[in-house]
Scaffold this motif. Sequence first.
Motif, PDB file in Angstrom:
ATOM      1  N   PRO A 351       0.785  -1.234   0.000  1.00  0.00           N
ATOM      2  CA  PRO A 351       0.000   0.000   0.000  1.00  0.00           C
ATOM      3  C   PRO A 351       0.818   1.286   0.000  1.00  0.00           C
ATOM      4  O   PRO A 351       0.269   2.355  -0.231  1.00  0.00           O
ATOM      5  CB  PRO A 351      -0.812  -0.111   1.290  1.00  0.00           C
ATOM      6  N   SER A 352       2.124   1.221   0.255  1.00  0.00           N
ATOM      7  CA  SER A 352       2.920   2.444   0.424  1.00  0.00           C
ATOM      8  C   SER A 352       2.822   3.413  -0.753  1.00  0.00           C
ATOM      9  O   SER A 352       2.611   4.621  -0.555  1.00  0.00           O
ATOM     10  CB  SER A 352       4.385   2.092   0.703  1.00  0.00           C
ATOM     11  N   PRO A 353       2.987   2.963  -2.010  1.00  0.00           N
ATOM     12  CA  PRO A 353       2.871   3.918  -3.124  1.00  0.00           C
ATOM     13  C   PRO A 353       1.512   4.598  -3.189  1.00  0.00           C
ATOM     14  O   PRO A 353       1.420   5.789  -3.503  1.00  0.00           O
ATOM     15  CB  PRO A 353       3.117   3.033  -4.366  1.00  0.00           C
ATOM     16  N   LEU A 354       0.446   3.855  -2.885  1.00  0.00           N
ATOM     17  CA  LEU A 354      -0.893   4.439  -2.911  1.00  0.00           C
ATOM     18  C   LEU A 354      -1.049   5.498  -1.819  1.00  0.00           C
ATOM     19  O   LEU A 354      -1.678   6.541  -2.037  1.00  0.00           O
ATOM     20  CB  LEU A 354      -1.939   3.341  -2.733  1.00  0.00           C
ATOM     21  N   VAL A 355      -0.467   5.238  -0.661  1.00  0.00           N
ATOM     22  CA  VAL A 355      -0.540   6.209   0.439  1.00  0.00           C
ATOM     23  C   VAL A 355       0.126   7.516   0.052  1.00  0.00           C
ATOM     24  O   VAL A 355      -0.410   8.612   0.259  1.00  0.00           O
ATOM     25  CB  VAL A 355       0.125   5.629   1.709  1.00  0.00           C
ATOM     26  N   LEU A 356       1.313   7.428  -0.519  1.00  0.00           N
ATOM     27  CA  LEU A 356       2.073   8.623  -0.862  1.00  0.00           C
ATOM     28  C   LEU A 356       1.396   9.412  -1.979  1.00  0.00           C
ATOM     29  O   LEU A 356       1.369  10.646  -1.955  1.00  0.00           O
ATOM     30  CB  LEU A 356       3.491   8.227  -1.264  1.00  0.00           C
ATOM     31  N   LEU A 357       0.838   8.718  -2.959  1.00  0.00           N
ATOM     32  CA  LEU A 357       0.120   9.411  -4.032  1.00  0.00           C
ATOM     33  C   LEU A 357      -1.117  10.121  -3.487  1.00  0.00           C
ATOM     34  O   LEU A 357      -1.424  11.256  -3.871  1.00  0.00           O
ATOM     35  CB  LEU A 357      -0.278   8.420  -5.128  1.00  0.00           C
ATOM     36  N   THR A 358      -1.818   9.449  -2.583  1.00  0.00           N
ATOM     37  CA  THR A 358      -3.016  10.043  -1.991  1.00  0.00           C
ATOM     38  C   THR A 358      -2.674  11.270  -1.162  1.00  0.00           C
ATOM     39  O   THR A 358      -3.356  12.300  -1.238  1.00  0.00           O
ATOM     40  CB  THR A 358      -3.732   9.001  -1.114  1.00  0.00           C
ATOM     41  N   THR A 359      -1.613  11.176  -0.370  1.00  0.00           N
ATOM     42  CA  THR A 359      -1.201  12.304   0.463  1.00  0.00           C
ATOM     43  C   THR A 359      -0.861  13.527  -0.384  1.00  0.00           C
ATOM     44  O   THR A 359      -1.260  14.654  -0.070  1.00  0.00           O
ATOM     45  CB  THR A 359       0.018  11.918   1.314  1.00  0.00           C
ATOM     46  N   GLY A 360      -0.120  13.319  -1.479  1.00  0.00           N
ATOM     47  CA  GLY A 360       0.210  14.437  -2.366  1.00  0.00           C
ATOM     48  C   GLY A 360      -1.023  15.123  -2.919  1.00  0.00           C
ATOM     49  O   GLY A 360      -1.084  16.357  -3.000  1.00  0.00           O
ATOM     50  N   SER A 361      -2.022  14.331  -3.279  1.00  0.00           N
ATOM     51  CA  SER A 361      -3.256  14.905  -3.831  1.00  0.00           C
ATOM     52  C   SER A 361      -4.010  15.719  -2.791  1.00  0.00           C
ATOM     53  O   SER A 361      -4.495  16.821  -3.062  1.00  0.00           O
ATOM     54  CB  SER A 361      -4.158  13.790  -4.376  1.00  0.00           C
ATOM     55  N   PHE A 362      -4.119  15.191  -1.572  1.00  0.00           N
ATOM     56  CA  PHE A 362      -4.902  15.879  -0.554  1.00  0.00           C
ATOM     57  C   PHE A 362      -4.227  17.155  -0.066  1.00  0.00           C
ATOM     58  O   PHE A 362      -4.906  18.132   0.262  1.00  0.00           O
ATOM     59  CB  PHE A 362      -5.181  14.939   0.623  1.00  0.00           C
ATOM     60  N   VAL A 363      -2.898  17.155   0.012  1.00  0.00           N
ATOM     61  CA  VAL A 363      -2.209  18.387   0.385  1.00  0.00           C
ATOM     62  C   VAL A 363      -2.470  19.472  -0.660  1.00  0.00           C
ATOM     63  O   VAL A 363      -2.658  20.654  -0.321  1.00  0.00           O
ATOM     64  CB  VAL A 363      -0.696  18.136   0.554  1.00  0.00           C
ATOM     65  N   THR A 364      -2.508  19.081  -1.930  1.00  0.00           N
ATOM     66  CA  THR A 364      -2.829  20.036  -2.994  1.00  0.00           C
ATOM     67  C   THR A 364      -4.246  20.574  -2.846  1.00  0.00           C
ATOM     68  O   THR A 364      -4.495  21.777  -3.001  1.00  0.00           O
ATOM     69  CB  THR A 364      -2.667  19.370  -4.373  1.00  0.00           C
ATOM     70  N   VAL A 365      -5.185  19.694  -2.537  1.00  0.00           N
ATOM     71  CA  VAL A 365      -6.574  20.109  -2.317  1.00  0.00           C
ATOM     72  C   VAL A 365      -6.654  21.094  -1.156  1.00  0.00           C
ATOM     73  O   VAL A 365      -7.353  22.114  -1.228  1.00  0.00           O
ATOM     74  CB  VAL A 365      -7.462  18.879  -2.051  1.00  0.00           C
ATOM     75  N   TYR A 366      -5.925  20.807  -0.073  1.00  0.00           N
ATOM     76  CA  TYR A 366      -5.921  21.702   1.082  1.00  0.00           C
ATOM     77  C   TYR A 366      -5.385  23.082   0.714  1.00  0.00           C
ATOM     78  O   TYR A 366      -5.920  24.112   1.137  1.00  0.00           O
ATOM     79  CB  TYR A 366      -5.064  21.124   2.199  1.00  0.00           C
ATOM     80  N   ALA A 367      -4.301  23.088  -0.064  1.00  0.00           N
ATOM     81  CA  ALA A 367      -3.680  24.365  -0.420  1.00  0.00           C
ATOM     82  C   ALA A 367      -4.636  25.233  -1.218  1.00  0.00           C
ATOM     83  O   ALA A 367      -4.816  26.429  -0.932  1.00  0.00           O
ATOM     84  CB  ALA A 367      -2.394  24.115  -1.207  1.00  0.00           C
ATOM     85  N   LEU A 368      -5.264  24.671  -2.233  1.00  0.00           N
ATOM     86  CA  LEU A 368      -6.190  25.440  -3.062  1.00  0.00           C
ATOM     87  C   LEU A 368      -7.454  25.802  -2.289  1.00  0.00           C
ATOM     88  O   LEU A 368      -8.010  26.892  -2.462  1.00  0.00           O
ATOM     89  CB  LEU A 368      -6.543  24.652  -4.326  1.00  0.00           C
ATOM     90  N   GLY A 369      -7.918  24.901  -1.433  1.00  0.00           N
ATOM     91  CA  GLY A 369      -9.126  25.176  -0.656  1.00  0.00           C
ATOM     92  C   GLY A 369      -8.945  26.309   0.336  1.00  0.00           C
ATOM     93  O   GLY A 369      -9.806  27.185   0.463  1.00  0.00           O
ATOM     94  N   THR A 370      -7.825  26.308   1.046  1.00  0.00           N
ATOM     95  CA  THR A 370      -7.585  27.387   2.011  1.00  0.00           C
ATOM     96  C   THR A 370      -7.303  28.713   1.305  1.00  0.00           C
ATOM     97  O   THR A 370      -7.686  29.781   1.795  1.00  0.00           O
ATOM     98  CB  THR A 370      -6.416  27.029   2.939  1.00  0.00           C
ATOM     99  N   ALA A 371      -6.645  28.656   0.141  1.00  0.00           N
ATOM    100  CA  ALA A 371      -6.429  29.879  -0.640  1.00  0.00           C
ATOM    101  C   ALA A 371      -7.761  30.457  -1.108  1.00  0.00           C
ATOM    102  O   ALA A 371      -7.971  31.679  -1.075  1.00  0.00           O
ATOM    103  CB  ALA A 371      -5.519  29.594  -1.828  1.00  0.00           C
ATOM    104  N   ALA A 372      -8.678  29.575  -1.526  1.00  0.00           N
ATOM    105  CA  ALA A 372     -10.005  30.035  -1.936  1.00  0.00           C
ATOM    106  C   ALA A 372     -10.751  30.668  -0.766  1.00  0.00           C
ATOM    107  O   ALA A 372     -11.477  31.659  -0.932  1.00  0.00           O
ATOM    108  CB  ALA A 372     -10.808  28.866  -2.511  1.00  0.00           C
ATOM    109  N   ALA A 373     -10.571  30.114   0.423  1.00  0.00           N
ATOM    110  CA  ALA A 373     -11.257  30.650   1.603  1.00  0.00           C
ATOM    111  C   ALA A 373     -10.862  32.095   1.869  1.00  0.00           C
ATOM    112  O   ALA A 373     -11.688  32.910   2.300  1.00  0.00           O
ATOM    113  CB  ALA A 373     -10.959  29.785   2.819  1.00  0.00           C
TER     114      ALA A 373
END
Length: 450
Positions: A351-373
């Motif tokens: 599962p390690s590669p899937l975890v790291l790919l998922t984490t990268g995506s969610f950090v990006t979502v957080y960055a754009l979401g908080t910037a939009a806020a």
Amino acid sequence: MTDGLATREVSAQPVGRLTVWQGAALYIGAVLGTGVIALPALAARAAGPASLLAWLALVLMSVPLAATFSALGARYPDGGGVSTYVRHAFGARAAAAVGWCFYFAVPAGAPAAGMFAGAYVTSALGGGQRTTTATAVALVIVVATANWFGVTVSGRLQLVLAVLLVTLLLTAVLAALPHAHVANLRPFAPHGWLAIGPAAALLVWSFAGWEAITHLAGDFRHPARDLPRATGIAVVVVGVLYLAVATAGVMVLGPAAGTTDAPLAELLALGIGGTVRVLAAAAAVLLTLGTMNAYFAGAARLGAALGRDGALPDWLARGSSVGEVPRRSLAVVTALSGLALVTTTAAGVGPSPLVLLTTGSFVTVYALGTAAALRLLPRGSLARRAAFLALVAVSALLVMTGWYLLWPLVLTVSALCYLRRRARADGRKAGKPGQGRVTPRQTGDVPGER
């Protein structure tokens, strides 16, 4: 862009069926997740007892982050979640990019979570990789079936799971507490103070989830009132449980806290005695079931909203309205999850590669979401100040994510290429090459706003 009267009215009206406690349970399941199964040991291995500072830092970071998404969800109760907020702030292209990052991260993260639980089941029952894979498959089927019958059924299931989960974790901590020793906190930073940074990077997976329930904001009975309440309950419960399990692991297990792969099982063994592998497996399955249930619900709703807004094929749009079940989008998430599970199992990479790919995506979502806020929330408001703090914290997470940001970059480019191709196709249909259809949602307008 400022809110119109219509937006505030929509937020204030009863539009869904989720209660505060069901929403809090969905939040707890999404955030508490599988991190408590193994990550306390990984963090202790990286930084020793000082890893508790990393846990505390991420719990504190969760407060402004959760408050930001709660405020946005209450003002814009739409199935698009973060994608909707980014559309209002930065336009259709940015919204499509963040929507793709979230939507296609879930089919990668869900199998990884299923395999984490499967490892505990394998430890209890044996069977090796077959048991691990079978458990992951069963979890995908269960959460897909629950969400197929609607978010109300899913919310009730999540409430039961959350109560059982909180009870089990508190039992493990309280039973092991008599075996805690302050001496196990020394030396506090055996690998140096800088090791706290890598420990915090490992724990990002544990705190992903504060954005997931925003996709279900419209399913609350009173989004403007109930979503903040559900968020507040979840922040307190998640923070207390994470800190309790991590602290108990360090103070009870001592140096062994960084060597065991199943810290929760070890705490149960010390506190209760006897055979606890089955209990540990049950805890792992409950944690994972709650996480996958919340993310499947949010992703299915998001996919339908993206289809409605033109960022994904129109075929997915069915179920995007409040009260409808987005079964087509759910089917896509389920199928992609199965594909990811088969691929990683066949490749033998775990599962390690899937975890790291998922984490990268969610950090990006957080960055754009908080910037939009920062663009959408009223100036001088407490929510906007929370958004600023959250953006600063997420920026630090972006630095720690490193080259795994390549995956969200690929998704962003793919989303933009899809929009361009769709615009050309719509332009040809309209007899005006190069001009695509632009809906009110794509321009960031909300019906009734001017």
